[in-house]
Design a protein around this motif. Structure first.
Motif: not given
Length: 71
Positions: A41-68
């Protein structure tokens, strides 16, 4: 004298109440299975946290690209 009679009538005898090797095996088995479940369960939660962080970074980058402004 009355207490001795009451104690003799109540519950199993000491040799019948002792846990045997099967009880030890079941207890150890449950502890080992619980440890493996917690580790998995710890492995699954760790992977989930990494995936959420990657998706949040991708959304932030997409939002920054839209603002340019585009030229």
């Amino acid at each position: 004298m009355g207490i001795e009679i009451l104690a003799q009538e109540f519950g199993p005898e000491r040799d019948q109440a002792m846990a045997g090797p099967l009880g030890l095996f079941v207890t150890v088995f449950l502890v080992v299975v619980t440890i493996f479940l917690i580790r998995g369960m710890n492995k699954h939660v760790r992977r989930l946290n990494e995936r959420v962080a990657r998706e949040a970074a991708a959304e932030a980058a997409a939002a920054a690209d839209d603002d340019k402004p585009r030229a």
